[in-house]
Write a protein that holds these residues in place. Structure first.
Motif, mmCIF file in Angstrom:
data_model
loop_
_atom_site.group_PDB
_atom_site.id
_atom_site.type_symbol
_atom_site.label_atom_id
_atom_site.label_comp_id
_atom_site.label_asym_id
_atom_site.label_seq_id
_atom_site.Cartn_x
_atom_site.Cartn_y
_atom_site.Cartn_z
ATOM 1 N N ALA A 91 0.828 -1.209 0.000
ATOM 2 C CA ALA A 91 0.000 0.000 0.000
ATOM 3 C C ALA A 91 0.861 1.258 0.000
ATOM 4 N N ILE A 92 1.884 1.304 0.865
ATOM 5 C CA ILE A 92 2.712 2.509 0.916
ATOM 6 C C ILE A 92 3.574 2.631 -0.327
ATOM 7 N N MET A 93 3.990 1.496 -0.913
ATOM 8 C CA MET A 93 4.769 1.560 -2.147
ATOM 9 C C MET A 93 3.917 2.090 -3.288
ATOM 10 N N ARG A 94 2.675 1.690 -3.350
ATOM 11 C CA ARG A 94 1.773 2.216 -4.386
ATOM 12 C C ARG A 94 1.552 3.716 -4.176
ATOM 13 N N ALA A 95 1.421 4.136 -2.919
ATOM 14 C CA ALA A 95 1.254 5.567 -2.632
ATOM 15 C C ALA A 95 2.511 6.334 -3.030
ATOM 16 N N ARG A 96 3.681 5.719 -2.833
ATOM 17 C CA ARG A 96 4.927 6.377 -3.223
ATOM 18 C C ARG A 96 5.002 6.529 -4.748
ATOM 19 N N PHE A 97 4.476 5.550 -5.476
ATOM 20 C CA PHE A 97 4.455 5.711 -6.931
ATOM 21 C C PHE A 97 3.546 6.871 -7.326
ATOM 22 N N THR A 98 2.396 6.991 -6.661
ATOM 23 C CA THR A 98 1.500 8.105 -6.951
ATOM 24 C C THR A 98 2.186 9.436 -6.638
ATOM 25 N N ALA A 99 2.953 9.475 -5.553
ATOM 26 C CA ALA A 99 3.719 10.685 -5.235
ATOM 27 C C ALA A 99 4.744 10.970 -6.323
ATOM 28 N N LEU A 100 5.317 9.919 -6.885
ATOM 29 C CA LEU A 100 6.263 10.069 -7.978
ATOM 30 C C LEU A 100 5.559 10.655 -9.202
ATOM 31 N N ARG A 101 4.382 10.124 -9.507
ATOM 32 C CA ARG A 101 3.611 10.590 -10.662
ATOM 33 C C ARG A 101 3.234 12.062 -10.532
ATOM 34 N N PHE A 102 2.872 12.470 -9.314
ATOM 35 C CA PHE A 102 2.408 13.834 -9.096
ATOM 36 C C PHE A 102 3.492 14.730 -8.502
ATOM 37 N N LYS A 103 4.725 14.237 -8.538
ATOM 38 C CA LYS A 103 5.908 15.027 -8.154
ATOM 39 C C LYS A 103 5.770 15.645 -6.771
ATOM 40 N N ASP A 104 5.684 14.782 -5.764
ATOM 41 C CA ASP A 104 5.583 15.236 -4.380
ATOM 42 C C ASP A 104 6.810 14.775 -3.594
ATOM 43 N N PRO A 105 7.879 15.564 -3.599
ATOM 44 C CA PRO A 105 9.103 15.156 -2.903
ATOM 45 C C PRO A 105 8.931 15.045 -1.394
ATOM 46 N N GLN A 106 8.014 15.827 -0.815
ATOM 47 C CA GLN A 106 7.808 15.772 0.632
ATOM 48 C C GLN A 106 7.250 14.426 1.072
ATOM 49 N N PHE A 107 6.300 13.891 0.310
ATOM 50 C CA PHE A 107 5.725 12.589 0.657
ATOM 51 C C PHE A 107 6.770 11.487 0.506
ATOM 52 N N LEU A 108 7.538 11.538 -0.568
ATOM 53 C CA LEU A 108 8.574 10.536 -0.794
ATOM 54 C C LEU A 108 9.611 10.568 0.323
ATOM 55 N N ALA A 109 9.977 11.762 0.752
ATOM 56 C CA ALA A 109 10.967 11.895 1.820
ATOM 57 C C ALA A 109 10.414 11.444 3.167
ATOM 58 N N ALA A 110 9.136 11.736 3.422
ATOM 59 C CA ALA A 110 8.531 11.416 4.712
ATOM 60 C C ALA A 110 8.272 9.927 4.891
#
Length: 217
Positions: free
Chosen positions: A102-121
């Motif tokens: 689940a968190i890996m899928r959310a990290r991909f979505t953060a990648l798609r929508f360019k959210d460095p804060q979510f990826l870092a957190a």
């Protein structure tokens, strides 16, 4: 704070009033100078809206916290994650990840929508703050320019920069500790990786920073 060498550093209230009593051009100059004196102590910042809401008072004090990004529709999540779209939707609504997948899928979505804060957190790296990791992701995602030092060190090569335009995500296998996945990018390259995850009280699970393997094809 005002810069130490600011031309308005020594300009006080009395000086402003004295200049205002002179000719019209000088009065205009005086008003502008006084305005700048006030503004030199104030900054206006504008930040992107990351994906998900924070829990508590942030992670390491000064790091910006991810927030809900309302533009991600159910249709978009279904295109990226198929029948597993609800895993990501729950996280975007503030719930904890129920599994590493689940968190890996959310990290991909953060990648798609360019959210460095979510990826870092949602990842760990000993000795590195969330703020510093977010800055690294911002460069990887093309949101900030690379420095000369980055280029010399080769930290952001052509392979990793392919993540600026991810097209598709596929989970090969997943369990309670790891996720093997593929990310296909617009330039034709594919990242094949098996990452390790650990439980986390804020996010449910986070990426440990370790991978069994990571290769570009």
């Amino acid at each position: 704070l005002a810069q130490a060498n600011s031309p308005f550093k020594t300009l006080g209230r009395a000086s402003c009033k004295a200049m205002a009593r002179r000719s019209w051009p000088l009065r205009v100059s005086a008003l502008l100078a006084c305005a700048l004196l006030k503004l030199s102590f104030v900054g206006v910042t504008q930040s992107r809206s990351p994906l998900v809401p924070r829990r508590g008072e942030g992670f390491e004090g000064s790091a910006p916290s991810p927030k809900v990004k309302s533009t991600i529709s159910r249709e978009q999540l279904e295109r990226d994650h198929g029948d597993s779209w609800q895993m990501v939707d729950k996280i975007l609504k503030g719930e904890r990840a129920e599994s590493p997948e689940a968190i890996m899928r959310a990290r991909f979505t953060a990648l798609r929508f360019k959210d460095p804060q979510f990826l870092a957190a949602t990842e760990k790296e000993e000795g590195t703050s969330i703020k510093k990791r977010a800055a690294g992701w911002a460069k990887t995602l093309g949101l900030e320019e690379k420095t000369l030092a980055d280029s010399i060190a080769g930290l952001f090569g052509s392979d990793i920069e392919a993540l600026q335009e991810p097209l598709a995500f596929e989970v090969i296998s997943a369990d309670e500790e790891s996720v093997e996945f593929k990310i296909r990018c617009r330039n034709g390259k594919t990242l094949h990786e098996k990452s390790k995850f650990q439980k986390d009280r804020k996010w449910g699970y986070v990426y440990t920073g370790d991978s069994e393997f990571a290769q570009w094809n």
